[in-house]
Design an enzyme around this catalytic site. Sequence first.
Site, PDB file in Angstrom:
ATOM      1  N   SER A 167       0.812  -1.210   0.000  1.00  0.00           N
ATOM      2  CA  SER A 167       0.000   0.000   0.000  1.00  0.00           C
ATOM      3  C   SER A 167       0.853   1.271   0.000  1.00  0.00           C
ATOM      4  O   SER A 167       0.346   2.365  -0.205  1.00  0.00           O
ATOM      5  CB  SER A 167      -0.953   0.010   1.200  1.00  0.00           C
ATOM      6  OG  SER A 167      -0.217  -0.075   2.398  1.00  0.00           O
ATOM      7  N   ARG A 168       2.158   1.121   0.233  1.00  0.00           N
ATOM      8  CA  ARG A 168       3.026   2.316   0.229  1.00  0.00           C
ATOM      9  C   ARG A 168       4.488   1.889   0.054  1.00  0.00           C
ATOM     10  O   ARG A 168       4.802   0.694   0.009  1.00  0.00           O
ATOM     11  CB  ARG A 168       2.862   3.105   1.531  1.00  0.00           C
ATOM     12  CG  ARG A 168       3.420   2.364   2.735  1.00  0.00           C
ATOM     13  CD  ARG A 168       3.187   3.142   4.015  1.00  0.00           C
ATOM     14  NE  ARG A 168       4.091   2.676   5.064  1.00  0.00           N
ATOM     15  CZ  ARG A 168       3.999   3.019   6.334  1.00  0.00           C
ATOM     16  NH1 ARG A 168       3.033   3.820   6.726  1.00  0.00           N
ATOM     17  NH2 ARG A 168       4.871   2.574   7.216  1.00  0.00           N
ATOM     18  N   TYR A 209      15.453  -6.697  14.092  1.00  0.00           N
ATOM     19  CA  TYR A 209      15.292  -6.473  12.644  1.00  0.00           C
ATOM     20  C   TYR A 209      16.395  -7.183  11.852  1.00  0.00           C
ATOM     21  O   TYR A 209      16.122  -7.879  10.860  1.00  0.00           O
ATOM     22  CB  TYR A 209      15.319  -4.964  12.387  1.00  0.00           C
ATOM     23  CG  TYR A 209      15.078  -4.549  10.957  1.00  0.00           C
ATOM     24  CD1 TYR A 209      13.783  -4.533  10.436  1.00  0.00           C
ATOM     25  CD2 TYR A 209      16.126  -4.145  10.134  1.00  0.00           C
ATOM     26  CE1 TYR A 209      13.555  -4.129   9.116  1.00  0.00           C
ATOM     27  CE2 TYR A 209      15.906  -3.740   8.824  1.00  0.00           C
ATOM     28  CZ  TYR A 209      14.618  -3.727   8.327  1.00  0.00           C
ATOM     29  OH  TYR A 209      14.391  -3.325   7.025  1.00  0.00           O
TER      30      TYR A 209
HETATM   31  P1  NAI Z   1       6.973   0.906   4.904  1.00  0.00           P
HETATM   32  O1  NAI Z   1       6.821   0.932   6.372  1.00  0.00           O
HETATM   33  O2  NAI Z   1       6.653   2.099   4.096  1.00  0.00           O
HETATM   34  O3  NAI Z   1       6.196  -0.342   4.287  1.00  0.00           O
HETATM   35  C1  NAI Z   1       6.042  -1.550   4.943  1.00  0.00           C
HETATM   36  C2  NAI Z   1       4.713  -2.113   4.547  1.00  0.00           C
HETATM   37  O4  NAI Z   1       4.493  -3.368   5.207  1.00  0.00           O
HETATM   38  C3  NAI Z   1       3.551  -1.191   4.963  1.00  0.00           C
HETATM   39  O5  NAI Z   1       2.664  -1.048   3.893  1.00  0.00           O
HETATM   40  C4  NAI Z   1       2.902  -1.948   6.109  1.00  0.00           C
HETATM   41  O6  NAI Z   1       1.525  -1.706   6.227  1.00  0.00           O
HETATM   42  C5  NAI Z   1       3.175  -3.385   5.695  1.00  0.00           C
HETATM   43  N1  NAI Z   1       3.052  -4.301   6.831  1.00  0.00           N
HETATM   44  C6  NAI Z   1       3.576  -4.149   8.063  1.00  0.00           C
HETATM   45  N2  NAI Z   1       3.200  -5.160   8.843  1.00  0.00           N
HETATM   46  C7  NAI Z   1       2.417  -5.976   8.098  1.00  0.00           C
HETATM   47  C8  NAI Z   1       1.718  -7.181   8.355  1.00  0.00           C
HETATM   48  N3  NAI Z   1       1.764  -7.764   9.558  1.00  0.00           N
HETATM   49  N4  NAI Z   1       0.998  -7.744   7.347  1.00  0.00           N
HETATM   50  C9  NAI Z   1       0.951  -7.166   6.134  1.00  0.00           C
HETATM   51  N5  NAI Z   1       1.580  -6.016   5.829  1.00  0.00           N
HETATM   52  C10 NAI Z   1       2.314  -5.430   6.810  1.00  0.00           C
HETATM   53  O7  NAI Z   1       8.495   0.467   4.663  1.00  0.00           O
HETATM   54  P2  NAI Z   1       9.380   0.333   3.345  1.00  0.00           P
HETATM   55  O8  NAI Z   1      10.564   1.167   3.569  1.00  0.00           O
HETATM   56  O9  NAI Z   1       8.590   0.465   2.122  1.00  0.00           O
HETATM   57  O10 NAI Z   1       9.867  -1.184   3.529  1.00  0.00           O
HETATM   58  C11 NAI Z   1       9.442  -2.264   2.729  1.00  0.00           C
HETATM   59  C12 NAI Z   1      10.357  -3.446   3.001  1.00  0.00           C
HETATM   60  O11 NAI Z   1      11.697  -3.093   2.671  1.00  0.00           O
HETATM   61  C13 NAI Z   1      10.378  -3.862   4.464  1.00  0.00           C
HETATM   62  O12 NAI Z   1      10.457  -5.276   4.548  1.00  0.00           O
HETATM   63  C14 NAI Z   1      11.665  -3.250   4.980  1.00  0.00           C
HETATM   64  O13 NAI Z   1      12.187  -3.949   6.064  1.00  0.00           O
HETATM   65  C15 NAI Z   1      12.550  -3.374   3.757  1.00  0.00           C
HETATM   66  N6  NAI Z   1      13.673  -2.460   3.755  1.00  0.00           N
HETATM   67  C16 NAI Z   1      13.481  -1.107   3.744  1.00  0.00           C
HETATM   68  C17 NAI Z   1      14.581  -0.259   3.734  1.00  0.00           C
HETATM   69  C18 NAI Z   1      14.457   1.223   3.712  1.00  0.00           C
HETATM   70  O14 NAI Z   1      15.477   1.892   3.799  1.00  0.00           O
HETATM   71  N7  NAI Z   1      13.270   1.776   3.587  1.00  0.00           N
HETATM   72  C19 NAI Z   1      15.948  -0.800   3.760  1.00  0.00           C
HETATM   73  C20 NAI Z   1      16.020  -2.228   3.751  1.00  0.00           C
HETATM   74  C21 NAI Z   1      14.912  -3.018   3.755  1.00  0.00           C
END
Ligand code: NAI
Length: 245
Positions: free
Chosen positions: A14-15, A156
Amino acid sequence: MLMQGKTAIVTGASRGIGAAVAKKLASMGASIAVVYANNRDAAEEICRQCAEEYGVRAASYACDVSDFAQAAETVKLIRRDFGNIHMLVNNAGVTRDGLVAAMGEADFDRVLDVNLKGAFNMIRHCARAFLVAREGAIVNISSVSGLMGNAGQANYSASKAGLIGLTKSVARELASRGVRCNAVAPGFIRTDMTGELNEASNRLAQSIPLGRFGAPEDVAEAVAYLMGADYVTGEVLRVDGGIAM
Ligand code: NAI
């Protein structure tokens, strides 16, 4: 349109990175199942963008991926709506940062439950369909924290390192049936998750060889590549501006 006739599930779409991945795969012609935790409006908006901009089918499904039964039900619903599933992107993730000496049990458990067990749950419930079809590609979104460790992120980092082990085991187990499993390890990507780093971001950016944070679209490019890379499995592709080399 390389992915016409294929369906992709993207969790946490969703984002942020998940939304960028959903749109990238849609731009290549794939139908998209957007799995989201809470924000129905945002998930619906991503579906609308996929459908209007790229002419593909897209639908959203509320699911806490850490819940085994909910994940099973969601995969069942998606198969009912779309028929076969060809791609799975385990992107849903959370952080509950804190120093290990003070970290609460609930914070450790929640991060492992969503980031690692959530990916297992989705793979577990898609695997049979992939095996029967003798076709399927999985990409797990890990992190450079899982490769290098990171102070303040014991939970994490453990979850993201665990995802790499999961990726390689699944890759070995499913390879003989033509099913591939890879991981992407992003570095610092500008999303809501890293929003709070903004003040420190100039200092952080200096520690990145390419000198800047990445964008969600950079990660989406890597996911799209791995989805189409027929001779690549068990790989961990860093998208990190060089920080973890
Ligand atoms: P974000 O917080 O914007 O997106 C995470 C998404 O996962 C959100 O849409 C949230 O609603 C969803 N989510 C959380 N818990 C959930 C659940 N129990 N069931 C279903 N959906 C759930 O974060 P972002 O930055 O887009 O991260 C996406 C992925 O990339 C994550 O796995 C994060 O760990 C990984 N990541 C992000 C980095 C960054 O710098 N932003 C760096 C390395 C990895």
